[in-house]
Scaffold this motif. Structure first.
Motif, PDB file in Angstrom:
ATOM      1  N   VAL A  17      13.748  13.322 -33.687  1.00 17.39           N
ATOM      2  CA  VAL A  17      14.078  11.923 -33.312  1.00 17.39           C
ATOM      3  C   VAL A  17      13.528  10.872 -34.434  1.00 17.39           C
ATOM      4  O   VAL A  17      12.345  11.098 -34.781  1.00 17.39           O
ATOM      5  N   VAL A  18      14.433  10.085 -35.019  1.00 15.31           N
ATOM      6  CA  VAL A  18      13.894   9.047 -36.015  1.00 15.31           C
ATOM      7  C   VAL A  18      13.828   7.803 -35.578  1.00 15.31           C
ATOM      8  O   VAL A  18      14.862   7.490 -34.798  1.00 15.31           O
ATOM      9  N   ASN A  19      12.675   6.956 -35.171  1.00 15.97           N
ATOM     10  CA  ASN A  19      12.613   5.552 -34.738  1.00 15.97           C
ATOM     11  C   ASN A  19      12.461   4.776 -35.939  1.00 15.97           C
ATOM     12  O   ASN A  19      11.550   4.705 -36.751  1.00 15.97           O
ATOM     13  N   PHE A  20      13.252   3.516 -36.154  1.00 16.69           N
ATOM     14  CA  PHE A  20      13.342   2.487 -36.851  1.00 16.69           C
ATOM     15  C   PHE A  20      13.068   1.362 -36.046  1.00 16.69           C
ATOM     16  O   PHE A  20      13.414   1.271 -34.996  1.00 16.69           O
ATOM     17  N   GLY A  21      12.025   0.480 -36.641  1.00 12.97           N
ATOM     18  CA  GLY A  21      11.725  -0.621 -36.049  1.00 12.97           C
ATOM     19  C   GLY A  21      10.683  -0.683 -35.038  1.00 12.97           C
ATOM     20  O   GLY A  21       9.830   0.230 -34.899  1.00 12.97           O
ATOM     21  N   ASP A  22      10.475  -1.520 -34.192  1.00 19.02           N
ATOM     22  CA  ASP A  22       9.503  -1.537 -32.866  1.00 19.02           C
ATOM     23  C   ASP A  22       9.612  -0.645 -32.106  1.00 19.02           C
ATOM     24  O   ASP A  22      10.619   0.021 -31.646  1.00 19.02           O
ATOM     25  N   ALA A  23       8.417  -0.167 -31.500  1.00 16.16           N
ATOM     26  CA  ALA A  23       8.464   0.873 -30.292  1.00 16.16           C
ATOM     27  C   ALA A  23       7.176   0.546 -29.601  1.00 16.16           C
ATOM     28  O   ALA A  23       6.203   0.419 -30.178  1.00 16.16           O
ATOM     29  N   PHE A  24       7.567   0.478 -28.482  1.00 18.45           N
ATOM     30  CA  PHE A  24       6.435   0.362 -27.479  1.00 18.45           C
ATOM     31  C   PHE A  24       5.657   1.364 -26.944  1.00 18.45           C
ATOM     32  O   PHE A  24       4.377   1.496 -27.099  1.00 18.45           O
ATOM     33  N   TYR A  25       6.270   2.541 -26.938  1.00 21.37           N
ATOM     34  CA  TYR A  25       5.473   3.841 -26.293  1.00 21.37           C
ATOM     35  C   TYR A  25       6.223   5.081 -27.067  1.00 21.37           C
ATOM     36  O   TYR A  25       7.730   5.315 -26.772  1.00 21.37           O
ATOM     37  N   LEU A  26       5.593   5.990 -27.990  1.00 23.46           N
ATOM     38  CA  LEU A  26       6.330   7.108 -28.214  1.00 23.46           C
ATOM     39  C   LEU A  26       5.254   8.135 -28.115  1.00 23.46           C
ATOM     40  O   LEU A  26       3.988   8.090 -28.160  1.00 23.46           O
ATOM     41  N   SER A  27       6.072   9.140 -27.452  1.00 22.92           N
ATOM     42  CA  SER A  27       5.162  10.458 -27.097  1.00 22.92           C
ATOM     43  C   SER A  27       6.061  11.663 -27.332  1.00 22.92           C
ATOM     44  O   SER A  27       7.126  11.809 -27.475  1.00 22.92           O
ATOM     45  N   PRO A  28       5.217  12.574 -27.812  1.00 21.87           N
ATOM     46  CA  PRO A  28       5.733  14.070 -28.341  1.00 21.87           C
ATOM     47  C   PRO A  28       6.397  14.575 -27.110  1.00 21.87           C
ATOM     48  O   PRO A  28       5.619  14.681 -26.079  1.00 21.87           O
ATOM     49  N   LYS A  29       7.386  15.038 -27.424  1.00 22.75           N
ATOM     50  CA  LYS A  29       8.212  16.018 -26.230  1.00 22.75           C
ATOM     51  C   LYS A  29       7.967  17.669 -26.618  1.00 22.75           C
ATOM     52  O   LYS A  29       8.221  18.622 -25.776  1.00 22.75           O
ATOM     53  N   SER A  30       7.348  18.077 -27.833  1.00 13.75           N
ATOM     54  CA  SER A  30       7.118  19.626 -27.870  1.00 13.75           C
ATOM     55  C   SER A  30       5.858  19.564 -29.113  1.00 13.75           C
ATOM     56  O   SER A  30       5.780  18.493 -29.963  1.00 13.75           O
ATOM     57  N   THR A  31       5.377  20.615 -29.011  1.00 11.83           N
ATOM     58  CA  THR A  31       4.135  20.580 -29.996  1.00 11.83           C
ATOM     59  C   THR A  31       4.429  21.881 -30.790  1.00 11.83           C
ATOM     60  O   THR A  31       4.841  23.143 -30.065  1.00 11.83           O
ATOM     61  N   SER A  32       3.820  21.991 -31.994  1.00 10.99           N
ATOM     62  CA  SER A  32       3.459  23.503 -32.632  1.00 10.99           C
ATOM     63  C   SER A  32       2.692  23.218 -33.592  1.00 10.99           C
ATOM     64  O   SER A  32       2.191  22.383 -33.981  1.00 10.99           O
ATOM     65  N   LYS A  33       2.092  24.547 -34.130  1.00 14.74           N
ATOM     66  CA  LYS A  33       1.288  24.631 -35.261  1.00 14.74           C
ATOM     67  C   LYS A  33       1.766  25.584 -36.214  1.00 14.74           C
ATOM     68  O   LYS A  33       2.301  26.604 -35.907  1.00 14.74           O
TER      69      LYS A  33
END
Length: 72
Positions: A17-33
């Motif tokens: 997902v790419v977000n442009f502009g203002d964002a109130f709350y962003l949270s990851p939906k997956s993680t990896s290393k």
């Protein structure tokens, strides 16, 4: 509050997902290393890497880096 986004360049899209502009709350939906050596993740139009002998330490003493609990 409005924001101004300048010129962008996207070379490829591999999911996400790419977000442009203002964002109130962003949270990851997956993680990896990922572990990689010196100069492995360079991006750009003209890449020139000169690396000598290197080693990547993959030891990770902590059990959890980023939790996804209650992050639906």
């Amino acid at each position: 509050m409005p924001s101004i986004v300048g010129p962008i360049k996207i070379n490829s899209v591999g999911g996400g997902v790419v977000n442009f502009g203002d964002a109130f709350y962003l949270s990851p939906k997956s993680t990896s290393k990922t572990n990689a050596g010196s100069g492995a993740f360079n991006t750009g139009d003209f890449i020139n890497t000169n690396n000598g002998v290197n080693a990547t330490n993959t030891f990770d003493p902590d059990g959890n880096d980023q939790q996804l609990a209650a992050n639906a």
